[in-house]
Design a protein around this motif. Structure first.
Motif, PDB file in Angstrom:
ATOM      1  N   ALA A 123       0.821  -1.217   0.000  1.00 28.19           N
ATOM      2  CA  ALA A 123       0.000   0.000   0.000  1.00 28.19           C
ATOM      3  C   ALA A 123       0.853   1.264   0.000  1.00 28.19           C
ATOM      4  O   ALA A 123       0.368   2.342  -0.385  1.00 28.19           O
ATOM      5  CB  ALA A 123      -0.940  -0.004   1.205  1.00 28.19           C
ATOM      6  N   LYS A 124       2.119   1.158   0.404  1.00 30.47           N
ATOM      7  CA  LYS A 124       3.008   2.328   0.378  1.00 30.47           C
ATOM      8  C   LYS A 124       3.199   2.845  -1.040  1.00 30.47           C
ATOM      9  O   LYS A 124       3.576   3.984  -1.245  1.00 30.47           O
ATOM     10  CB  LYS A 124       4.376   1.983   0.971  1.00 30.47           C
ATOM     11  CG  LYS A 124       4.362   1.508   2.409  1.00 30.47           C
ATOM     12  CD  LYS A 124       5.761   1.449   3.011  1.00 30.47           C
ATOM     13  CE  LYS A 124       6.732   0.582   2.240  1.00 30.47           C
ATOM     14  NZ  LYS A 124       6.375  -0.859   2.292  1.00 30.47           N
ATOM     15  N   GLY A 125       2.983   1.958  -2.019  1.00 32.46           N
ATOM     16  CA  GLY A 125       3.217   2.323  -3.412  1.00 32.46           C
ATOM     17  C   GLY A 125       2.096   3.097  -4.074  1.00 32.46           C
ATOM     18  O   GLY A 125       2.211   3.437  -5.261  1.00 32.46           O
ATOM     19  N   GLY A 126       1.027   3.376  -3.351  1.00 37.14           N
ATOM     20  CA  GLY A 126      -0.037   4.202  -3.921  1.00 37.14           C
ATOM     21  C   GLY A 126      -0.788   3.515  -5.039  1.00 37.14           C
ATOM     22  O   GLY A 126      -0.978   2.282  -5.032  1.00 37.14           O
ATOM     23  N   THR A 127      -1.185   4.307  -6.051  1.00 37.46           N
ATOM     24  CA  THR A 127      -2.072   3.793  -7.098  1.00 37.46           C
ATOM     25  C   THR A 127      -1.610   4.116  -8.517  1.00 37.46           C
ATOM     26  O   THR A 127      -2.256   3.701  -9.471  1.00 37.46           O
ATOM     27  CB  THR A 127      -3.481   4.391  -6.920  1.00 37.46           C
ATOM     28  OG1 THR A 127      -3.409   5.824  -7.052  1.00 37.46           O
ATOM     29  CG2 THR A 127      -4.075   4.048  -5.571  1.00 37.46           C
ATOM     30  N   THR A 128      -0.519   4.845  -8.688  1.00 42.86           N
ATOM     31  CA  THR A 128      -0.113   5.278 -10.026  1.00 42.86           C
ATOM     32  C   THR A 128       0.574   4.127 -10.774  1.00 42.86           C
ATOM     33  O   THR A 128       0.942   3.116 -10.177  1.00 42.86           O
ATOM     34  CB  THR A 128       0.838   6.489  -9.953  1.00 42.86           C
ATOM     35  OG1 THR A 128       2.014   6.128  -9.215  1.00 42.86           O
ATOM     36  CG2 THR A 128       0.157   7.676  -9.278  1.00 42.86           C
ATOM     37  N   PRO A 129       0.764   4.242 -12.087  1.00 35.77           N
ATOM     38  CA  PRO A 129       1.371   3.159 -12.863  1.00 35.77           C
ATOM     39  C   PRO A 129       2.777   2.797 -12.387  1.00 35.77           C
ATOM     40  O   PRO A 129       3.543   3.666 -11.952  1.00 35.77           O
ATOM     41  CB  PRO A 129       1.405   3.728 -14.288  1.00 35.77           C
ATOM     42  CG  PRO A 129       0.308   4.724 -14.331  1.00 35.77           C
ATOM     43  CD  PRO A 129       0.283   5.339 -12.967  1.00 35.77           C
ATOM     44  N   LEU A 130       3.103   1.510 -12.469  1.00 34.61           N
ATOM     45  CA  LEU A 130       4.449   1.023 -12.171  1.00 34.61           C
ATOM     46  C   LEU A 130       5.290   1.212 -13.428  1.00 34.61           C
ATOM     47  O   LEU A 130       5.125   0.502 -14.416  1.00 34.61           O
ATOM     48  CB  LEU A 130       4.401  -0.456 -11.760  1.00 34.61           C
ATOM     49  CG  LEU A 130       5.744  -1.151 -11.521  1.00 34.61           C
ATOM     50  CD1 LEU A 130       6.497  -0.502 -10.370  1.00 34.61           C
ATOM     51  CD2 LEU A 130       5.524  -2.641 -11.251  1.00 34.61           C
ATOM     52  N   ASN A 131       6.201   2.167 -13.386  1.00 35.95           N
ATOM     53  CA  ASN A 131       6.939   2.562 -14.591  1.00 35.95           C
ATOM     54  C   ASN A 131       8.196   1.759 -14.861  1.00 35.95           C
ATOM     55  O   ASN A 131       8.657   1.691 -16.006  1.00 35.95           O
ATOM     56  CB  ASN A 131       7.290   4.052 -14.525  1.00 35.95           C
ATOM     57  CG  ASN A 131       6.084   4.935 -14.768  1.00 35.95           C
ATOM     58  OD1 ASN A 131       5.081   4.492 -15.325  1.00 35.95           O
ATOM     59  ND2 ASN A 131       6.171   6.189 -14.347  1.00 35.95           N
ATOM     60  N   ALA A 132       8.801   1.175 -13.822  1.00 37.55           N
ATOM     61  CA  ALA A 132      10.058   0.451 -14.029  1.00 37.55           C
ATOM     62  C   ALA A 132      10.326  -0.454 -12.840  1.00 37.55           C
ATOM     63  O   ALA A 132       9.825  -0.229 -11.728  1.00 37.55           O
ATOM     64  CB  ALA A 132      11.221   1.423 -14.227  1.00 37.55           C
ATOM     65  N   VAL A 133      11.137  -1.492 -13.077  1.00 40.30           N
ATOM     66  CA  VAL A 133      11.593  -2.409 -12.036  1.00 40.30           C
ATOM     67  C   VAL A 133      13.119  -2.474 -12.114  1.00 40.30           C
ATOM     68  O   VAL A 133      13.677  -2.690 -13.199  1.00 40.30           O
ATOM     69  CB  VAL A 133      10.985  -3.814 -12.217  1.00 40.30           C
ATOM     70  CG1 VAL A 133      11.605  -4.801 -11.229  1.00 40.30           C
ATOM     71  CG2 VAL A 133       9.469  -3.765 -12.043  1.00 40.30           C
ATOM     72  N   TYR A 134      13.788  -2.284 -10.973  1.00 39.01           N
ATOM     73  CA  TYR A 134      15.250  -2.228 -10.928  1.00 39.01           C
ATOM     74  C   TYR A 134      15.809  -3.339 -10.049  1.00 39.01           C
ATOM     75  O   TYR A 134      15.183  -3.758  -9.071  1.00 39.01           O
ATOM     76  CB  TYR A 134      15.717  -0.881 -10.370  1.00 39.01           C
ATOM     77  CG  TYR A 134      15.380   0.297 -11.247  1.00 39.01           C
ATOM     78  CD1 TYR A 134      16.221   0.672 -12.292  1.00 39.01           C
ATOM     79  CD2 TYR A 134      14.206   1.019 -11.046  1.00 39.01           C
ATOM     80  CE1 TYR A 134      15.907   1.742 -13.113  1.00 39.01           C
ATOM     81  CE2 TYR A 134      13.885   2.104 -11.864  1.00 39.01           C
ATOM     82  CZ  TYR A 134      14.738   2.458 -12.893  1.00 39.01           C
ATOM     83  OH  TYR A 134      14.414   3.515 -13.713  1.00 39.01           O
ATOM     84  N   ARG A 135      17.006  -3.794 -10.385  1.00 37.75           N
ATOM     85  CA  ARG A 135      17.755  -4.681  -9.508  1.00 37.75           C
ATOM     86  C   ARG A 135      18.334  -3.859  -8.358  1.00 37.75           C
ATOM     87  O   ARG A 135      18.360  -2.631  -8.386  1.00 37.75           O
ATOM     88  CB  ARG A 135      18.882  -5.371 -10.291  1.00 37.75           C
ATOM     89  CG  ARG A 135      18.392  -6.229 -11.443  1.00 37.75           C
ATOM     90  CD  ARG A 135      17.649  -7.468 -10.995  1.00 37.75           C
ATOM     91  NE  ARG A 135      17.185  -8.286 -12.103  1.00 37.75           N
ATOM     92  CZ  ARG A 135      16.534  -9.431 -11.962  1.00 37.75           C
ATOM     93  NH1 ARG A 135      16.280  -9.892 -10.752  1.00 37.75           N
ATOM     94  NH2 ARG A 135      16.143 -10.122 -13.022  1.00 37.75           N
ATOM     95  N   TYR A 136      18.828  -4.577  -7.358  1.00 39.53           N
ATOM     96  CA  TYR A 136      19.346  -3.911  -6.162  1.00 39.53           C
ATOM     97  C   TYR A 136      20.414  -2.880  -6.508  1.00 39.53           C
ATOM     98  O   TYR A 136      21.366  -3.159  -7.229  1.00 39.53           O
ATOM     99  CB  TYR A 136      19.932  -4.957  -5.210  1.00 39.53           C
ATOM    100  CG  TYR A 136      20.381  -4.414  -3.887  1.00 39.53           C
ATOM    101  CD1 TYR A 136      19.481  -4.220  -2.851  1.00 39.53           C
ATOM    102  CD2 TYR A 136      21.710  -4.088  -3.670  1.00 39.53           C
ATOM    103  CE1 TYR A 136      19.888  -3.729  -1.628  1.00 39.53           C
ATOM    104  CE2 TYR A 136      22.140  -3.593  -2.448  1.00 39.53           C
ATOM    105  CZ  TYR A 136      21.217  -3.412  -1.432  1.00 39.53           C
ATOM    106  OH  TYR A 136      21.639  -2.917  -0.218  1.00 39.53           O
ATOM    107  N   SER A 137      20.254  -1.678  -6.001  1.00 36.69           N
ATOM    108  CA  SER A 137      21.196  -0.557  -6.074  1.00 36.69           C
ATOM    109  C   SER A 137      21.441  -0.027  -7.483  1.00 36.69           C
ATOM    110  O   SER A 137      22.350   0.774  -7.690  1.00 36.69           O
ATOM    111  CB  SER A 137      22.529  -0.901  -5.396  1.00 36.69           C
ATOM    112  OG  SER A 137      23.272  -1.855  -6.125  1.00 36.69           O
ATOM    113  N   GLU A 138      20.656  -0.457  -8.467  1.00 33.94           N
ATOM    114  CA  GLU A 138      20.789   0.111  -9.801  1.00 33.94           C
ATOM    115  C   GLU A 138      20.344   1.566  -9.801  1.00 33.94           C
ATOM    116  O   GLU A 138      19.413   1.932  -9.071  1.00 33.94           O
ATOM    117  CB  GLU A 138      19.945  -0.679 -10.808  1.00 33.94           C
ATOM    118  CG  GLU A 138      20.524  -2.004 -11.213  1.00 33.94           C
ATOM    119  CD  GLU A 138      19.684  -2.704 -12.267  1.00 33.94           C
ATOM    120  OE1 GLU A 138      20.241  -3.556 -12.984  1.00 33.94           O
ATOM    121  OE2 GLU A 138      18.474  -2.408 -12.372  1.00 33.94           O
ATOM    122  N   PRO A 139      20.971   2.415 -10.622  1.00 35.40           N
ATOM    123  CA  PRO A 139      20.538   3.815 -10.693  1.00 35.40           C
ATOM    124  C   PRO A 139      19.087   3.912 -11.179  1.00 35.40           C
ATOM    125  O   PRO A 139      18.720   3.308 -12.185  1.00 35.40           O
ATOM    126  CB  PRO A 139      21.498   4.432 -11.717  1.00 35.40           C
ATOM    127  CG  PRO A 139      22.670   3.493 -11.774  1.00 35.40           C
ATOM    128  CD  PRO A 139      22.132   2.134 -11.487  1.00 35.40           C
TER     129      PRO A 139
END
Length: 516
Positions: free
Chosen positions: A382-398
């Motif tokens: 729920a912390k992520g709200g409701t807007t579109p998920l624009n990207a998924v990153y690996r750990y510590s990636e910019p």
């Protein structure tokens, strides 16, 4: 997610009309008559659940309108629902979920640029904006950690920082590894990304990197990988080349002293909120987390995204069982499939280490009312709200995309937040129900209590009380309050954890892979 709001005096709460459990907002004694028309059969602690309908053995237990587990025995109405009668099931939570990629995407309604929120930040030469201005002493290996600490301590002891008011302080960021690792392996890749991510975080004004000299994580190789050239605000040295501990401390102090006027020569200026990259964290969660502080932080994240900013959700084990809610919001099928791929990696990773995903809820989580990882994840997501998920990153990636994004990290808060800061987060919001003691350097951490009891009990640690959401408040108003506090903190207001001096020991890169 929530359909039903409670009245200020209510002692129970049903979150969705499809639910077969309610949440106790106070300790309920045996025989308590509830607004749902049932009487409690056992004592139900505050924040815990009780059945409002009979649930047969093997049937789903539903909260937030979603499956949080399965009844391990028949559960009559009024019964306390917890570990003794509810689990994730024989498949350890791997029940079928409809990922329905992109089906729930709601286009973001952006605030017109002319009226977007602003804050006072430090504009860096590369265009990024910092909310703090720190000097960092980074290490390439644990063997140089003590020397890095000596250098930072000597600068602080000298009092010279008092002459440079635009510098927030100096922090020694100490590796716990850095040697006996494969330079082509996962550990080296993570350490390399994380270290460079901290060095280039816009909250860092200057960096000195200290190594031993013979370690596996070689500074020359690191510099070559990122095409780094030493300059006035980035220096490196090794203990072996410099001539031992004492000489390295002296040389390090001189290097930092030379940086001070340059790092101090910045002024805060008015910049748009679109320059904010907000890390979303929760720790020490309880039964209130998914009802108050987490969804309120989600509202704040939505506001930030509408103002052009970035919000980073993480802690992959703590979205397990709720990932289908995120894949439906994925901007593209590719983004959604990347998240599912990461979930499957975690299933394999936990199995290889003789664990299961439901090992995540801690004893404190369970004492606070959370029964399974599925329940915890639904609240955490729920912390992520409701807007579109624009990207998924690996750990510590910019992190390069604007809007709402996800970064793969463990659920352990210091490790997760370290990855987010390495990714570029310049401010962090951290919800807690049990009362986590956490702070971060160089990125300020705003602590949000999920319930009023913890907020008042730990008033010196907590910045915002999310508990009043169920005491007559609303998620919308609390989300706006959080967003405005983010702007104030980004502009220089000190958080409670900063005032207490937290952040020197919370640099914890993820140790994934083989140590030889």
């Amino acid at each position: 997610m929530s359909e039903v709001m409670t009245k200020p005096a209510a002692r129970t709460l049903v979150l969705n009309s499809a639910d077969n459990v309610a949440v106790a907002l106070a300790n309920l004694d045996v025989g308590t008559a509830t607004p749902e028309g049932v009487a409690t059969l056992k004592r139900v602690p505050k924040g815990h659940k009780f059945a409002i309908k009979a649930i047969s053995a093997g049937a789903p237990v539903v909260k937030f309108g979603q499956i949080i587990g399965f009844a391990t025995k028949p559960i009559p109405e009024g019964e306390w629902v917890h570990e003794h009668n509810c689990s994730v099931g024989e498949e350890h939570g791997a029940f079928e979920r409809n990922y329905d990629f992109c089906a729930g995407v709601i286009p973001t309604e952006f605030v017109p640029e002319a009226v977007r929120a602003t804050f006072e930040g430090y504009r860096r030469a590369n265009g990024k904006v910092g909310t703090r201005n720190y000097l960092g002493v980074l290490t390439s290996v644990n063997c140089s950690a003590t020397v890095a600490g000596f250098i930072a301590r000597e600068i602080e002891r000298s009092g010279i920082l008092d002459d440079y008011p635009n510098i927030d302080g100096i922090v020694a960021l100490k590796q716990s590894n850095g040697c006996v690792i494969d330079s082509r392996g996962a550990i080296f890749d993570v350490l390399k990304r994380t270290t460079w991510g901290y060095a280039t975080n816009p909250n860092m004004g200057g960096v000195l990197m200290v190594g031993l000299g013979c370690e596996g994580f070689q500074i020359p190789r690191f510099k070559e990988a990122y095409n780094i050239t030493e300059n006035e605000t980035f220096r490196t040295m090794t203990i072996q080349e410099t001539g031992g501990t004492k000489k390295t401390v002296e040389a390090g102090v001189e290097a930092i002293r030379a940086m001070l006027p340059i790092v101090n020569a910045v002024e805060r200026e008015t910049v748009p909120a679109s320059e904010l990259m907000l890390a979303l964290q929760c720790g020490g969660s309880d039964g209130y987390s998914g009802i108050t502080a987490n969804p309120a932080l989600g509202v704040a994240a939505d506001i930030l995204v509408r103002h052009g900013g970035t919000a980073i959700l993480s802690e992959t084990p703590e979205i397990y069982g709720a990932e289908h809610l995120l894949t439906r919001r994925a901007r593209s099928r590719e983004v959604g499939e990347k998240l599912v791929e990461i979930i499957h990696w975690w299933e394999d990773y936990s199995a290889r280490n003789l664990m299961e995903m439901n090992n995540n809820p801690s004893p404190g989580n369970k004492l606070g009312g959370l029964t399974t990882i599925l329940e915890k994840s639904l609240g955490a997501a729920a912390k992520g709200g409701t807007t579109p998920l624009n990207a998924v990153y690996r750990y510590s990636e910019p992190v390069t995309e604007k809007g709402f994004v996800f970064m793969d990290t463990p659920g352990y808060d210091p490790v997760s937040a370290t990855g987010q800061v390495a990714g570029g987060a310049n401010v962090l919001a951290f919800t807690t129900g049990r009362g986590s003691a956490y702070g971060c350097k160089p990125t300020p951490s705003i602590k949000i209590a999920t319930n009023s009891e913890v907020y008042h009990k730990m008033i010196d640690d907590m910045d915002i009380n999310g508990g009043d959401v169920v005491e007559g408040g609303s998620l919308e108003a609390k989300g706006q309050e959080i967003f405005e506090e983010v702007l104030r903190v980004a502009s220089g207001k000190k958080t409670k954890s900063e005032l207490l001096g937290y952040g020197d020991n919370e640099f914890v890169p993820w140790q994934v892979g083989a140590t030889m």
